[in-house]
Design an enzyme around this catalytic site. Structure first.
Site, PDB file in Angstrom:
ATOM      1  N   GLY A  90       0.838  -1.197   0.000  1.00 21.18           N
ATOM      2  CA  GLY A  90       0.000   0.000   0.000  1.00 21.18           C
ATOM      3  C   GLY A  90       0.873   1.247   0.000  1.00 21.18           C
ATOM      4  O   GLY A  90       0.405   2.351   0.219  1.00 21.18           O
TER       5      GLY A  90
ATOM      6  N   GLY B  89       5.641  -3.846  -3.849  1.00 21.44           N
ATOM      7  CA  GLY B  89       5.954  -4.091  -5.262  1.00 21.44           C
ATOM      8  C   GLY B  89       6.343  -2.766  -5.892  1.00 21.44           C
ATOM      9  O   GLY B  89       7.510  -2.464  -6.141  1.00 21.44           O
TER      10      GLY B  89
ATOM     11  N   ARG C 283      -1.385   0.855 -18.095  1.00 23.13           N
ATOM     12  CA  ARG C 283      -1.815   1.593 -16.904  1.00 23.13           C
ATOM     13  C   ARG C 283      -2.568   2.900 -17.196  1.00 23.13           C
ATOM     14  O   ARG C 283      -3.576   3.174 -16.555  1.00 23.13           O
ATOM     15  CB  ARG C 283      -0.636   1.854 -15.965  1.00 23.13           C
ATOM     16  CG  ARG C 283       0.004   0.558 -15.447  1.00 23.13           C
ATOM     17  CD  ARG C 283       1.075   0.811 -14.397  1.00 23.13           C
ATOM     18  NE  ARG C 283       0.504   1.134 -13.113  1.00 23.13           N
ATOM     19  CZ  ARG C 283       0.407   2.347 -12.608  1.00 23.13           C
ATOM     20  NH1 ARG C 283       0.877   3.381 -13.259  1.00 23.13           N
ATOM     21  NH2 ARG C 283      -0.148   2.538 -11.447  1.00 23.13           N
TER      22      ARG C 283
ATOM     23  N   CYS D  60      -5.328  -0.430 -32.734  1.00 28.31           N
ATOM     24  CA  CYS D  60      -6.600  -0.028 -33.315  1.00 28.31           C
ATOM     25  C   CYS D  60      -7.706  -0.057 -32.275  1.00 28.31           C
ATOM     26  O   CYS D  60      -8.570  -0.928 -32.256  1.00 28.31           O
ATOM     27  CB  CYS D  60      -6.908  -0.880 -34.533  1.00 28.31           C
ATOM     28  SG  CYS D  60      -5.777  -0.471 -35.855  1.00 28.31           S
ATOM     29  N   GLU D  61      -7.606   0.859 -31.359  1.00 29.57           N
ATOM     30  CA  GLU D  61      -8.543   1.142 -30.275  1.00 29.57           C
ATOM     31  C   GLU D  61      -8.118   2.535 -29.836  1.00 29.57           C
ATOM     32  O   GLU D  61      -7.034   2.981 -30.164  1.00 29.57           O
ATOM     33  CB  GLU D  61      -8.310   0.240 -29.053  1.00 29.57           C
ATOM     34  CG  GLU D  61      -8.353  -1.225 -29.286  1.00 29.57           C
ATOM     35  CD  GLU D  61      -9.673  -1.851 -28.889  1.00 29.57           C
ATOM     36  OE1 GLU D  61     -10.547  -1.133 -28.374  1.00 29.57           O
ATOM     37  OE2 GLU D  61      -9.816  -3.057 -29.124  1.00 29.57           O
TER      38      GLU D  61
ATOM     39  N   TYR E 294       4.133  -3.035 -12.831  1.00 28.01           N
ATOM     40  CA  TYR E 294       2.863  -3.278 -13.533  1.00 28.01           C
ATOM     41  C   TYR E 294       2.864  -2.726 -14.954  1.00 28.01           C
ATOM     42  O   TYR E 294       1.855  -2.246 -15.443  1.00 28.01           O
ATOM     43  CB  TYR E 294       1.680  -2.705 -12.725  1.00 28.01           C
ATOM     44  CG  TYR E 294       1.684  -3.210 -11.303  1.00 28.01           C
ATOM     45  CD1 TYR E 294       1.315  -4.528 -11.030  1.00 28.01           C
ATOM     46  CD2 TYR E 294       2.109  -2.410 -10.247  1.00 28.01           C
ATOM     47  CE1 TYR E 294       1.368  -5.022  -9.740  1.00 28.01           C
ATOM     48  CE2 TYR E 294       2.170  -2.892  -8.958  1.00 28.01           C
ATOM     49  CZ  TYR E 294       1.799  -4.200  -8.702  1.00 28.01           C
ATOM     50  OH  TYR E 294       1.858  -4.690  -7.434  1.00 28.01           O
TER      51      TYR E 294
HETATM   52  C1  LIG Z   1      -0.123  -6.738  -5.423  1.00 30.32           C
HETATM   53  C2  LIG Z   1       0.175  -7.139  -4.046  1.00 30.32           C
HETATM   54  C3  LIG Z   1       1.202  -6.510  -3.332  1.00 30.32           C
HETATM   55  C4  LIG Z   1       2.029  -5.366  -3.877  1.00 30.32           C
HETATM   56  O1  LIG Z   1       1.320  -4.164  -3.979  1.00 30.32           O
HETATM   57  P1  LIG Z   1       2.084  -2.811  -4.426  1.00 30.32           P
HETATM   58  O2  LIG Z   1       1.008  -1.786  -4.487  1.00 30.32           O
HETATM   59  O3  LIG Z   1       2.707  -3.053  -5.761  1.00 30.32           O
HETATM   60  O4  LIG Z   1       3.121  -2.509  -3.435  1.00 30.32           O
HETATM   61  C5  LIG Z   1       1.472  -6.981  -2.057  1.00 30.32           C
HETATM   62  N1  LIG Z   1       0.769  -8.005  -1.509  1.00 30.32           N
HETATM   63  C6  LIG Z   1      -0.239  -8.619  -2.173  1.00 30.32           C
HETATM   64  C7  LIG Z   1      -0.969  -9.733  -1.536  1.00 30.32           C
HETATM   65  C8  LIG Z   1      -0.567  -8.204  -3.455  1.00 30.32           C
HETATM   66  O5  LIG Z   1      -1.572  -8.804  -4.100  1.00 30.32           O
END
Ligand SMILES: *Cc1c(COP(=O)(O)O)cnc(C)c1O
Length: 411
Positions: A216, A259, A296, A326-327, A354
Site C-alpha cells: 500500500g 511491489g 496503466r 486499433c482502439e 505493472y
Molecule cells: C499486489 C500485491 C502486493 C504489492 O502491492 P504494491 O502496491 O505493488 O506494493 C502486495 N501483496 C499482495 C498480496 C498483493 O496482491
C-alpha cells in the site's frame, strides 16, 4: 543517464523497457533502513515485475518473495529463492494450487473460510497465515479506504470467530496474520490504525510468529503527488511493533510485500515516434507501442510522465500522445513536451511496476525487450519477442479438408 538511454534505445531498439538496478537497490535499502525491529522480512511482490534477473537481484539483497500464482512461485524457485522465503497470497485459486504450493514448502496465506476448511480437511499439519480484511475506512480522506467492506480480498474481521473455531476443530497452526489493503496509503496514522486493529486480532492467535502488513506504499508519479514517507512510517511502525512484541513476550517477524515502491521508479519505457498528426483540435504523437505494452494509463487512468529525450531543449508544445493499437489508446492528453519530431524517442517514467508484467500481444504485436542497468553497465535481460513466439502454441488445422467433409448423417 539521459544520453545513455538514447544510446541504449539505439542499441537494443524500441519499444524497450529499461530498469536501473541501482535505483532498485537504493529503494530496497531505504525501505529496510526505515524500520528498526529485530526481525524484518521484505517480500518483493513478484507480480509488479517478474523478470528472472530482477528476482535474482532481490534474492541477492536478502529479500523474500510474494507470489500470487503457482507460476510466480516457480519463477521464484528458478531465481533461487528458498521456498520458505516465498509467501503465497492468492485469491480465488483452486485447492490443488494451494496443495502444490504447500508441497513446495512456501508460506501460505488463506483468505477464505471455504479454503480454510479444505486446508483443515486435507493439510491440517501445514502452518498458515490468515489474511484479514479490516474494513477500515479512513475518515475524512476521500479515496483512501482500507480493505473496504465489499472487497473480495481477505477474511472479514467479523468472521474471526469462525476462523478460530475451524483452526481449533482441525488443529490448524496459524503462524501469522496477514493484511494487504491494496490501497495507496500515504499517512502514518492510517497505517497506525490498521496496525492497532491487526494487533487485536493477532492477540487471539496463540502460536503466531509473524505479522505481514502487505503493501500500500505509494510513490510519486507527478511532481505534486503525495507519497509514502517511508522513514516516518517506518519509525512509527517499528515503535508500535516493538511494543506489541514486548506485550506478547516474543520476537515476532514483521513482514511487508512492497511491489510498486521497490521497482516503479527504476523503470523507463522507451518508444519511437512513428508519426505526428496535426488535426484541427490538437497535435497527435503516435508512438510504436500502445496499451498492449503499457496499459496503466488506459486501465487505471494512471499518469506517467513523458519526456522527449531526443530533443530535450526543444520548444515546449502541447501534444496528445497515443499508441498504434486499433482502439483508443491514449497515453496522455494535452501534455507539454519539448518539440516532438518523427523518429524522436519518447521516454515514459515510472515504468518499472505493472508495466511489462501487464503487457499482452493484442493486435498481434510482439512484446518489448527488457534491459537492466547494474553498476553502470547495461544488460539485455529479455529478448524482444519474435513471430515464432506468436505462433508457438498454435495448432493449425487442416481446415480445407474439415470444412469440405460431407456430413453423411444429414443426407
Ligand atoms: C499486489 C500485491 C502486493 C504489492 O502491492 P504494491 O502496491 O505493488 O506494493 C502486495 N501483496 C499482495 C498480496 C498483493 O496482491
Amino acid at each position: 543517464m539521459k544520453n545513455n538511454l538514447t544510446r541504449i534505445a539505439q542499441e537494443y531498439g524500441t519499444p524497450l523497457y529499461v530498469y536501473d538496478g541501482d535505483v532498485i537497490v537504493q529503494k530496497y535499502q531505504d525501505f529496510k533502513n526505515a524500520f528498526n525491529v529485530k526481525n524484518l522480512k521484505i517480500h518483493f511482490a513478484a507480480k509488479a515485475l517478474t523478470n528472472l534477473s530482477i528476482l535474482k537481484l532481490f534474492k541477492e539483497m536478502g529479500a523474500g518473495l510474494d507470489c500470487v500464482s503457482i507460476e510466480e512461485i516457480k519463477l521464484g524457485l528458478k531465481a533461487g529463492f528458498d521456498p520458505e522465503d516465498i509467501i503465497f497470497t492468492p485469491n480465488g485459486v483452486s485447492i490443488e494450487e494451494y496443495k502444490e504450493a504447500i508441497n513446495i514448502g512456501c508460506k501460505i496465506t488463506i483468505d477464505n473460510i471455504s479454503v480454510l476448511e479444505k486446508i483443515g480437511l486435507n493439510f491440517p499439519e501445514s502452518p498458515i497465515f490468515i489474511r484479514v480484511n479490516p474494513h477500515l475506512m479512513a475518515g475524512g480522506h476521500n479515496n483512501i479506504s482500507v480493505g473496504h467492506i465489499d472487497s473480495k480480498f481477505g477474511i472479514s474481521i467479523h468472521q474471526i470467530p469462525i476462523v478460530l473455531r475451524l483452526t481449533k476443530k482441525y488443529n490448524i497452526k496459524v503462524e501469522g496474520i496477514h493484511v494487504h489493503t491494496g490501497s495507496d496509503i500515504v499517512e502514518a496514522d492510517i497505517f497506525e490504525r490498521v496496525a492497532n486493529l491487526i494487533f487485536t486480532i493477532a492477540d487471539q492467535f496463540e502460536d503466531i510468529t509473524s505479522i505481514d502488513f502487505g503493501s500500500g506504499f505509494k510513490i510519486k508519479y507527478k511532481e505534486n503527488d503525495l507519497c509514502t514517507e517511508i522513514e516516518k512510517i517506518g519509525s512509527r511502525f517499528s515503535e508500535l511493533f516493538n511494543n506489541y512484541c514486548e506485550k506478547r513476550k516474543k520476537d515476532l517477524t514483521l513482514r511487508f510485500e512492497p511491489g510498486k515502491f521497490l521497482v516503479s521508479e527504476s523503470g523507463s519505457f522507451l518508444t519511437d515516434v512513428n508519426v505526428i498528426k496535426q488535426t484541427t483540435a490538437c497535435t497527435f504523437v503516435a508512438v510504436n507501442s500502445g496499451f498492449n505494452h503499457l496499459i496503466r494509463p488506459m486501465f487505471y487512468n494512471s499518469y506517467h510522465k513523458i519526456r522527449n529525450i531526443s530533443n530535450p531543449n526543444g520548444e515546449k508544445k502541447m501534444y496528445s500522445v497515443v499508441g498504434y493499437i486499433c482502439e483508443s489508446d491514449t497515453f496522455a492528453d494535452d501534455r507539454i513536451l519539448n518539440e516532438v519530431r518523427e523518429k524522436d524517442i519518447l521516454l515514459f517514467e515510472n515504468a518499472g511496476a505493472y508495466c511489462f508484467s501487464m503487457a499482452s500481444n493484442y493486435n498481434s504485436r510482439l512484446k518489448p525487450a527488457e534491459v537492466l542497468i547494474l553498476k553502470g553497465k547495461d544488460y539485455l535481460i529479455r529478448e524482444r519477442e519474435t513471430m515464432e513466439d506468436l505462433l508457438s502454441n498454435q495448432k493449425v488445422l487442416d481446415i480445407k479438408n474439415i470444412y469440405n467433409q460431407v456430413d453423411k448423417t444429414k443426407s
